[in-house]
Enzyme design. Structure first.
Site, PDB file in Angstrom:
ATOM      1  N   CYS A  78       0.936  -1.223   0.128  1.00 36.32           N
ATOM      2  CA  CYS A  78       0.134   0.068  -0.011  1.00 36.32           C
ATOM      3  C   CYS A  78       0.700   1.360  -0.045  1.00 36.32           C
ATOM      4  O   CYS A  78       0.775   2.105  -1.067  1.00 36.32           O
ATOM      5  CB  CYS A  78      -1.098  -0.047   1.014  1.00 36.32           C
ATOM      6  SG  CYS A  78      -2.099  -1.541   1.290  1.00 36.32           S
ATOM      7  N   HIS A 139      -2.411   6.770   4.556  1.00 36.22           N
ATOM      8  CA  HIS A 139      -1.260   5.705   4.671  1.00 36.22           C
ATOM      9  C   HIS A 139       0.251   6.174   4.068  1.00 36.22           C
ATOM     10  O   HIS A 139       0.864   5.520   3.663  1.00 36.22           O
ATOM     11  CB  HIS A 139      -1.557   4.508   4.074  1.00 36.22           C
ATOM     12  CG  HIS A 139      -0.772   3.400   4.785  1.00 36.22           C
ATOM     13  ND1 HIS A 139      -0.758   1.969   3.910  1.00 36.22           N
ATOM     14  CD2 HIS A 139      -0.092   3.220   5.868  1.00 36.22           C
ATOM     15  CE1 HIS A 139      -0.133   1.403   4.715  1.00 36.22           C
ATOM     16  NE2 HIS A 139       0.160   2.018   5.911  1.00 36.22           N
TER      17      HIS A 139
END
Length: 466
Positions: A78, A139
């Site tokens: 990610c 993130h």
């Protein structure tokens, strides 16, 4: 119809705005929507061959635009994938080649995020007059200096971590239960997070319909935790495996919300002048969310095709032909230069700062595709290079692996020793690049590196489940 703001000012000063504005579509700045799925398997869209999961709205997006059959991301997990995606620079070239987690001993926690020296798509588009917003997952660092509102985004509704519970956020929650945050409203209680993100994307489009906008729609479906609505689970009750059933329901709900975004564009009469990109941040983690990357071997976390070869769709009716398939390799790193070029940014200045290329000349046929285009990856213990039809993977515990992708899509026939000439040439190119890269600015825990090595030996199912 909207024109670039500097151009509008010049026309107004000349007193001829009504005359020039008519038919001036070539100077229009498109709206840009970047829809990112999280941990979606390549084979889990019906347009990519899924026999279990129906995704009519994502399929329709592809039929209204271009489906890239050879689309890659720059990392198999990610955070580094998103760092490359949002900057257009291969993230290992600025030290972001690990996934974000807790700070490791010996590293300065103030650097535990995407380096502030990097310019994002949002920074660039904001300077060109765009309203910029992110809905969903960030993130890329939790400390204040990494916050999306300091990285070019005007609006943020979502969470700064790497995942979230789909049904609950707690006022003092941590991890997947952390509270949602927003700088333009008090976040509502979660109903089902994928739907809530869809709601916020729709509201963003309506608020900014009269100005050029960039919307980063960062969904977390179908990332864990494996949670779906009862009604969606009922749709897939015929799937015996509980985790796979839940996954299918989560992908279904993602598809529904892609459809809601596209329907909103149509209702607001923005559909033809909006560039929409749909992509997954990495391959599906088959061992944790029951995704399927058929026909590719591998999964999230590794550099086999299953980890980096992702669904990749682009639609822009005002400029690009519909229902096209583009078969040459492209990268998520190409999106930033493509967006900036379409928004009116100067390519003479920007071209040297991107790792990717502006795709529009290739897609319109004004520039010949480069079949020998080179792609490189580095992620913790692994590195890879693709040049033309050949791909080499380098690991710490075995000889390099060489695959001829057109004849070996599943990467099961290692030709490294048979074609030593190609093996040596690609190892040299990969090594020359590798030794010039900066040190990582943060590391993930060592337990993940051990797991990544083991995933190269996992027995993957490379066909569609019935």
């Amino acid at each position: 119809m909207r024109l670039p703001r500097l151009f509008m000012i010049c026309i107004l000063l000349m007193g001829i705005f009504p005359t020039v504005a008519q038919g001036q579509t070539k100077d229009q700045q498109p709206n840009i929507i970047l829809i990112v799925a999280d941990d979606l398997g390549f084979g889990d869209l019906s347009i990519n061959g899924s026999k279990q999961i129906k995704t009519p709205y994502i399929d329709a997006l592809a039929k209204n635009g271009i489906r890239f059959t050879e689309g890659y991301v720059s990392a198999p997990v990610c955070s580094p994938s998103r760092a490359g995606l949002l900057t257009g620079v291969n993230q290992v070239e600025f030290g972001h080649d690990n996934n974000l987690g807790g700070n490791q001993p010996g590293f300065d926690p103030e650097y535990n995020g995407m380096p502030v020296s990097q310019t994002t798509i949002a920074d660039r588009l904001k300077s060109l007059g765009y309203a910029t917003g992110i809905i969903g997952k960030w993130h890329l660092g939790k400390l204040p200096q990494f916050h999306p509102l300091k990285r070019g985004f005007d609006e943020f509704w979502g969470y700064t971590g790497g995942g979230h519970d789909y049904f609950e956020a707690l006022p003092n929650g941590k991890g997947y239960k952390e509270p949602l945050e927003s700088n333009f409203k008090t976040p509502q209680a979660i109903t089902y997070l994928t739907d809530d993100k869809g709601d916020e994307c729709i509201d963003f489009i309506k608020r900014h319909r009269d100005e050029p906008f960039f919307l980063y729609a960062a969904f977390n479906a179908p990332h864990t935790p494996m949670q779906a609505t009862k009604s969606d689970l009922t749709l897939y009750k015929h799937i015996a495996d509980k985790k796979r059933r839940t996954y299918a329901a989560m992908v279904h709900r993602l598809d529904v919300n892609v459809g809601r975004i596209m329907e909103t564009l149509k209702k607001e009469k923005l559909d033809k002048q909006t560039l929409v990109v749909f992509i997954s941040d990495n391959g599906g983690p088959v061992t944790t969310n029951a995704s399927n990357n058929a026909p590719y071997r591998g999964q999230k976390g590794i550099l086999l095709e299953g980890g980096i070869h992702v669904p990749f769709i682009m639609s822009y009716p005002d400029l690009l032909e519909k229902n096209q398939t583009y078969k040459n390799p492209v990268s998520a790193l190409d999106l930033a230069p493509t967006f900036v070029a379409l928004a009116g940014g100067s390519q003479t200045i920007e071209a040297d700062t991107f790792s990717g290329e502006n795709l529009i000349p290739f897609l319109q046929g004004s520039k010949n595709a480069t079949p020998e285009r080179e792609f490189k990856w580095r992620f913790t213990i692994s590195a890879a290079i693709r040049e033309g039809d050949w791909k080499l993977i380098r690991l710490p515990d075995r000889l390099p692996q060489l695959y001829h992708l057109p004849t070996d899509v599943t990467e099961e026939n290692d030709l490294a020793l048979e074609r030593l000439d190609i093996t040596k040439a690609l190892l040299k190119k990969l090594g020359d690049w590798d030794v010039q890269l900066p040190h990582p600015v943060f590391l993930e825990g060592p337990m993940w590196r051990k797991r990544q090595v083991s995933l190269y030996d996992y027995d993957y199912i490379m066909k569609q489940p019935e």
